[in-house]
Design an enzyme around this catalytic site. Structure first.
Site, PDB file in Angstrom:
ATOM      1  N   THR A 126      68.006 -61.302 -35.183  1.00 22.76           N
ATOM      2  CA  THR A 126      68.361 -61.033 -33.782  1.00 22.76           C
ATOM      3  C   THR A 126      68.700 -62.384 -33.143  1.00 22.76           C
ATOM      4  O   THR A 126      69.822 -62.841 -33.236  1.00 22.76           O
ATOM      5  CB  THR A 126      67.229 -60.294 -33.037  1.00 22.76           C
ATOM      6  OG1 THR A 126      65.994 -60.972 -33.244  1.00 22.76           O
ATOM      7  CG2 THR A 126      67.116 -58.861 -33.541  1.00 22.76           C
ATOM      8  N   LYS A 155      62.474 -62.256 -40.516  1.00 23.80           N
ATOM      9  CA  LYS A 155      63.203 -62.592 -39.300  1.00 23.80           C
ATOM     10  C   LYS A 155      62.194 -62.792 -38.189  1.00 23.80           C
ATOM     11  O   LYS A 155      61.102 -62.226 -38.185  1.00 23.80           O
ATOM     12  CB  LYS A 155      64.213 -61.512 -38.923  1.00 23.80           C
ATOM     13  CG  LYS A 155      63.653 -60.164 -38.512  1.00 23.80           C
ATOM     14  CD  LYS A 155      63.177 -60.013 -37.097  1.00 23.80           C
ATOM     15  CE  LYS A 155      64.228 -60.450 -36.100  1.00 23.80           C
ATOM     16  NZ  LYS A 155      63.687 -60.305 -34.685  1.00 23.80           N
ATOM     17  N   THR A 195      59.031 -60.700 -32.267  1.00 26.62           N
ATOM     18  CA  THR A 195      59.511 -59.538 -32.984  1.00 26.62           C
ATOM     19  C   THR A 195      59.826 -60.112 -34.324  1.00 26.62           C
ATOM     20  O   THR A 195      60.713 -60.877 -34.398  1.00 26.62           O
ATOM     21  CB  THR A 195      60.743 -59.202 -32.253  1.00 26.62           C
ATOM     22  OG1 THR A 195      60.310 -59.193 -30.967  1.00 26.62           O
ATOM     23  CG2 THR A 195      61.366 -57.973 -32.771  1.00 26.62           C
ATOM     24  N   GLU A 207      62.899 -69.975 -30.713  1.00 30.60           N
ATOM     25  CA  GLU A 207      63.996 -70.023 -29.749  1.00 30.60           C
ATOM     26  C   GLU A 207      63.991 -71.338 -28.983  1.00 30.60           C
ATOM     27  O   GLU A 207      63.035 -71.667 -28.280  1.00 30.60           O
ATOM     28  CB  GLU A 207      63.886 -68.826 -28.803  1.00 30.60           C
ATOM     29  CG  GLU A 207      64.189 -67.516 -29.521  1.00 30.60           C
ATOM     30  CD  GLU A 207      63.819 -66.293 -28.733  1.00 30.60           C
ATOM     31  OE1 GLU A 207      64.298 -65.205 -29.100  1.00 30.60           O
ATOM     32  OE2 GLU A 207      63.056 -66.392 -27.750  1.00 30.60           O
ATOM     33  N   SER A 243      71.612 -59.222 -21.971  1.00 30.00           N
ATOM     34  CA  SER A 243      73.003 -59.174 -21.502  1.00 30.00           C
ATOM     35  C   SER A 243      73.988 -59.312 -22.654  1.00 30.00           C
ATOM     36  O   SER A 243      73.606 -59.646 -23.755  1.00 30.00           O
ATOM     37  CB  SER A 243      73.248 -60.268 -20.473  1.00 30.00           C
ATOM     38  OG  SER A 243      73.000 -61.537 -21.024  1.00 30.00           O
TER      39      SER A 243
END
Length: 410
Positions: A158, A184, A195, A282, A410
């Site tokens: 993702t 992942k 996640t 991230e 988004s």
């Protein structure tokens, strides 16, 4: 998925060896992403023993509920994974989506729906359009080969910036076996099945109860010893499959001495995958290893380690390359675990910055700052109270993390 690859990513992505007894394929189903694979299907034509561990979140995804139920049978014929949609907090529609997904996959694989395992990752609260799997799973089943594990890892990404795939070769008794794993995860990562998805496949002949004991006994110091942001996902799933295709006598107990090397290999592989997830945190630019020693117990050391690893102040100091050891003191003190201020010692790398409850007399700001400029930052805290110890892994907290999560939907 971020367009920029993490600076902590591997320098190369070697192809993994084939694992006997499993075939797989990937496809674009348009679940969320356009122009990229977002579905992975694995097929175990002769069946595989299976074990699993899942999120401890009280709001698990529909796929987690499905897998927990399917795990009772101990056998798998197919695994269907999608990215872009977590199928979590989707109520009756979520349950119906898993049932439809399993029926479609079972028909394509020629098995019962209860032999199908499901995993979904992505946005929470959006109904999964499982009808898009119609036709796709038939093509996947027809195209499945022993092919590219890197492509399989890429299909389940993702916000990950690189695929995570690792392999080990080991002996089980006199039999040579292969163990491959993919994973992942880049955000919403914290212990309790930090996640995050991971799928491990071996051609060893090991029973489901033995596999479960191996997996449950290994997850604590690997996938449950990492944190990126302190948030536990609704979807965390780790599944371990054993096809038995390598031959050899079937092993029924995790205590069988023939599994000694396999246990080590499983731990090494899961630890490497877990650390790859942290290195793809991230916005991450720093990989931080926090070791707590001298605690009253291992459990106490672990809680203190996570108090440090989950502190936004510690993580932002790391991002700013600031050797602010006072924030480590703060995180130890707030953990609610036994600690004695006047026995505490702290190291950044090999540089001791504090000892006996105060700044080290030989403290060098330049030396400590040099450690903080590195990509890998080891932090050690000794409490001076006992023999308890624990190691956890985390990353820094940067502006990019806020940017990624500020516009994730988004």
């Amino acid at each position: 998925m971020s367009s920029a690859v993490s600076p902590l990513a591997p320098k190369s992505y070697p192809e993994l060896p084939e694992v006997g007894g499993v075939r797989f394929a990937t496809a674009q189903a348009g679940i969320k992403y356009a122009g990229r694979t977002d579905v992975l299907m694995m097929l175990f034509d002769a069946g595989a023993d299976v074990a699993g561990v899942f999120t401890r979140s009280r709001c698990p995804s529909a796929a987690v509920d499905w897998c927990r139920d399917s795990l009772k049978g101990g056998r798998a014929r197919a695994l269907l994974v999608n990215s872009g949609n977590a199928n979590a907090f989707t109520g009756r529609k979520g349950k119906e989506a898993t049932e439809l997904s399993a029926r479609l996959a079972a028909a394509a694989a020629g098995c019962a729906p209860g032999e199908v395992f499901l995993a979904s990752t992505g946005v929470i609260g959006e109904p999964l359009p499982a009808e898009r799997f119609s036709g796709v799973v038939d093509r996947l089943a027809g195209a499945a080969t022993a092919g590219s594990w890197q492509e399989a890892a890429r299909a389940i990404m993702t916000t990950d910036t690189y695929p995570k795939a690792v392999s080990r070769r080991v002996k089980v008794g006199d039999t040579d076996v292969v163990l491959n794993g993919i994973a992942k995860g880049a955000g919403m990562i914290a212990p309790d099945m930090a996640t995050m998805l991971s799928f491990l496949v071996t051609d060893a002949a090991i029973s489901a109860p033995a596999l479960q004991a191996l997996l449950s006994g290994t997850v604590g110091d690997t996938f449950n010893a990492i944190t990126i942001d302190g948030d536990t996902s609704t979807s965390d799933t780790v599944l371990l499959f054993a096809t038995g295709a390598a031959g050899g006598a079937r092993i029924e107990s995790a205590d069988d001495p023939r599994l000694a090397d396999f246990k080590v290999a499983l731990g090494d592989l899961m630890r490497e995958l877990a650390q790859m997830i942290v290195k793809d945190g991230e916005g991450a630019r720093k990989f931080v290893e926090i070791t707590v020693t001298g605690a009253e117990s291992d459990a106490s050391a672990r809680r203190i380690g996570f108090s440090i690893a989950n502190s936004p102040l510690v993580k932002t100091a790391v991002a700013g390359e600031d050797a602010n050891w006072g924030r480590i003191v703060m995180a130890v003190g707030k953990a609610g675990e036994p600690a004695d201020r006047d026995r505490l010692a702290i190291w950044f790398g090999d540089v001791r910055v504090a000892v006996d409850g105060e700044r080290d007399a030989d403290y060098s700001e330049a030396a400590a700052s040099a450690v903080m400029r590195e990509e890998f930052i080891p932090v050690r805290v000794d409490l001076g109270l006992g023999e308890g110890r624990s190691t956890v892994w985390t990353c820094d907290l940067t502006k990019e993390y806020v940017a990624i999560n500020g516009d994730y939907r988004s």
